[in-house]
Design a protein around this motif. Structure first.
Motif, PDB file in Angstrom:
ATOM      1  N   SER A 148      19.947  58.684  29.992  1.00  0.00           N
ATOM      2  CA  SER A 148      18.663  57.987  29.833  1.00  0.00           C
ATOM      3  C   SER A 148      17.518  58.755  30.482  1.00  0.00           C
ATOM      4  O   SER A 148      16.374  58.637  30.077  1.00  0.00           O
ATOM      5  CB  SER A 148      18.746  56.552  30.355  1.00  0.00           C
ATOM      6  N   ARG A 191      26.420  62.491  30.357  1.00  0.00           N
ATOM      7  CA  ARG A 191      25.076  62.458  29.804  1.00  0.00           C
ATOM      8  C   ARG A 191      25.019  61.666  28.506  1.00  0.00           C
ATOM      9  O   ARG A 191      24.852  62.221  27.416  1.00  0.00           O
ATOM     10  CB  ARG A 191      24.519  63.893  29.595  1.00  0.00           C
ATOM     11  N   SER A 235      26.209  56.005  32.273  1.00  0.00           N
ATOM     12  CA  SER A 235      26.410  56.729  33.534  1.00  0.00           C
ATOM     13  C   SER A 235      26.979  55.840  34.621  1.00  0.00           C
ATOM     14  O   SER A 235      27.936  56.207  35.307  1.00  0.00           O
ATOM     15  CB  SER A 235      25.089  57.325  34.011  1.00  0.00           C
ATOM     16  N   ALA A 253      28.535  59.418  34.626  1.00  0.00           N
ATOM     17  CA  ALA A 253      27.227  60.042  34.902  1.00  0.00           C
ATOM     18  C   ALA A 253      27.140  61.485  34.393  1.00  0.00           C
ATOM     19  O   ALA A 253      26.113  61.900  33.858  1.00  0.00           O
ATOM     20  CB  ALA A 253      26.924  59.968  36.394  1.00  0.00           C
ATOM     21  N   ALA A 303      19.480  50.708  33.571  1.00  0.00           N
ATOM     22  CA  ALA A 303      20.609  51.594  33.894  1.00  0.00           C
ATOM     23  C   ALA A 303      21.711  50.880  34.684  1.00  0.00           C
ATOM     24  O   ALA A 303      22.872  51.283  34.624  1.00  0.00           O
ATOM     25  CB  ALA A 303      20.100  52.807  34.675  1.00  0.00           C
TER      26      ALA A 303
HETATM   27  C1  LIG Z   1      16.948  53.660  37.558  1.00  0.00           C
HETATM   28  C2  LIG Z   1      17.596  54.804  36.864  1.00  0.00           C
HETATM   29  N1  LIG Z   1      17.254  55.056  35.613  1.00  0.00           N
HETATM   30  C3  LIG Z   1      17.800  56.077  34.936  1.00  0.00           C
HETATM   31  C4  LIG Z   1      18.718  56.900  35.526  1.00  0.00           C
HETATM   32  C5  LIG Z   1      19.268  58.055  34.736  1.00  0.00           C
HETATM   33  O1  LIG Z   1      20.548  57.860  34.350  1.00  0.00           O
HETATM   34  P1  LIG Z   1      21.241  58.771  33.245  1.00  0.00           P
HETATM   35  O2  LIG Z   1      20.281  59.832  32.854  1.00  0.00           O
HETATM   36  O3  LIG Z   1      22.458  59.309  33.893  1.00  0.00           O
HETATM   37  O4  LIG Z   1      21.515  57.847  32.098  1.00  0.00           O
HETATM   38  C6  LIG Z   1      19.113  56.688  36.828  1.00  0.00           C
HETATM   39  C7  LIG Z   1      20.065  57.587  37.480  1.00  0.00           C
HETATM   40  O5  LIG Z   1      20.269  57.600  38.650  1.00  0.00           O
HETATM   41  C8  LIG Z   1      18.533  55.605  37.528  1.00  0.00           C
HETATM   42  O6  LIG Z   1      18.841  55.348  38.790  1.00  0.00           O
END
Ligand SMILES: Cc1ncc(COP(=O)(O)O)c(C=O)c1O
Length: 392
Positions: free
Chosen positions: A102, A247, A238, A244, A207
């Motif tokens: 994300s 991806r 993740s 995580a 998330a």
């Molecule tokens: C609040 C939040 N949003 C998004 C992410 C991104 O997650 P990912 O790119 O692994 O889906 C994280 C990762 O730590 C997060 O804490």
């Protein structure tokens, strides 16, 4: 001569990249470092997900480029997940866009929507990519403090009308990183009304929506009537599926916004590795009951840590979601001083609250991403420091 673009001056290297280097040096010197800083799950995904990846990777025809919007099966699997978990119907072909995590989508969405001078409303403290993406795009961040007095929810009534009128995006994120707060339905309703009034896009970062305790199931923004007109939600495997490093995330909701993000992505990536897309589909469609057991493990860790912090006289609320604990640092010390002291003198690595913005001053974030035994060890070391002994 090599010189970076001016916009690189607006974004510094991410804190965790630097922290990782400090930790590496300590470990190299033989120190037993306990890392409770970055939010990367310590538990592996269940075997059926790994098997799905391996099986798929052993097939000859899976190694080429993939479509920018992944596979129909994966989009459908996300749509089914939203129906099952939140009762929301999404068109898998237009309202669901799988992402390379994300973080990628969060950063790129802002590049696709924000022009120089546009205001973006950000929670403070925030997940750092919200801010960096805005600065990179030349946008103007406006911070909404998340304070303990308001249960770490932004007070939308404090946003000046002139700012709200210029705002293009409002970011929210619950269960929240880093404060570990959760938000009630009424908050999401208020957010949607605000977005309708000021004609802006709400981006909800969900998330941590699948990590919760004691039946406090988090809410999806899209559950609120009208949300699809003004909102999108980011989700991810993740944390929800301990994946995580794989991806794999998603953007869902407003069709026009999802398609704008897809249009940008056709220029920045060439899809994901098909076996990962297959495994992500397996992750979403397979029986989900294992997640309850995993959440119980986080819950037990949370209880142990919060209790020990209380015993030390350090203030921390008991979160109902996420795998973080947001703890107040002892009076008279800044967040960075406290975190640096812990790392140097007892080799426990926490994230100082200021990594996530000014309103994080006075706090540190503990990620519950070590076994209970290691967390007990970390709390023992912390207690010794707190009691005034400089070495564990
Ligand atoms: C609040 C939040 N949003 C998004 C992410 C991104 O997650 P990912 O790119 O692994 O889906 C994280 C990762 O730590 C997060 O804490």
């Amino acid at each position: 001569m090599h010189s970076s673009a001016q916009r690189m001056d607006r974004i510094s290297t991410h804190f965790f990249a630097e922290q990782r280097e400090k930790v590496r040096r300590l470990k190299e010197a033989g120190k037993d470092v306990i890392c409770l800083d970055i939010g990367s799950p310590d538990m592996p995904p269940p075997q059926h997900i790994i098997d799905s990846l391996c099986q798929s990777a052993n097939t000859p025809e899976v190694h080429g480029y993939q479509a920018h919007n992944a596979t129909e099966n994966l989009r459908k699997a996300w749509a089914d997940m939203y129906l099952r978990e939140f009762g929301i119907r999404l068109d898998p072909n237009t309202q669901v866009l799988p992402l390379l995590g994300s973080k990628e989508g969060i950063f790129h969405l802002v590049q696709a929507l924000v022009d120089p001078g546009d205001v973006v409303l950000l929670p403070d403290p925030y997940y750092p990519t919200y801010l960096k993406s805005v600065l990179f795009a030349g946008g103007e961040p406006y911070f909404m403090p998340l304070l303990s007095d308001n249960d770490f929810l932004p007070d939308l009534t404090l946003i000046p009308t002139e700012i709200a009128n210029r705002a293009k995006i409002l970011w929210i994120n619950y269960p929240n990183n880093p404060t570990a707060a959760s938000a009630p339905l009424s908050f999401y309703q208020e957010v949607i009304q605000f977005a309708q009034k000021y004609n802006l896009l709400v981006c909800h970062d969900a998330a941590y929506a699948q990590i919760y305790f004691d039946g406090h199931k988090p809410i999806s923004l899209l559950q609120i009537p009208g949300a699809e007109d003004v909102g999108i939600e980011f989700n991810s495997l993740s944390k929800s599926h301990n994946m995580a490093g794989w991806r794999t995330g998603v953007a869902v909701g407003n069709e026009k916004v999802v398609q704008t993000l897809l249009s940008l992505k056709t220029n920045t990536d060439s899809g994901h590795f098909l076996p990962i897309l297959h495994a992500a589909t397996t992750a979403l469609t397979h029986d989900q009951s294992w997640r309850a057991g995993r959440n119980e493990i986080y819950g037990a860790r949370r209880d142990g840590v919060v209790q020990r912090l209380e015993e030390m006289g350090l203030e921390a609320r008991t979160p109902t979601g996420s795998f973080f604990v947001w703890v107040k640092v002892p009076q008279g010390q800044s967040a960075t001083q406290f975190a640096d002291k812990l790392l140097e003198s007892c080799h426990v690595s926490l994230a100082p609250g200021t990594v996530f913005g000014q309103s994080g001053e006075g706090y540190c974030r503990i990620a519950l991403i070590q076994s209970e035994a290691r967390l007990v060890e970390a709390m023992d070391r912390l207690a010794k420091i707190k009691a005034g002994k400089s070495r564990p």
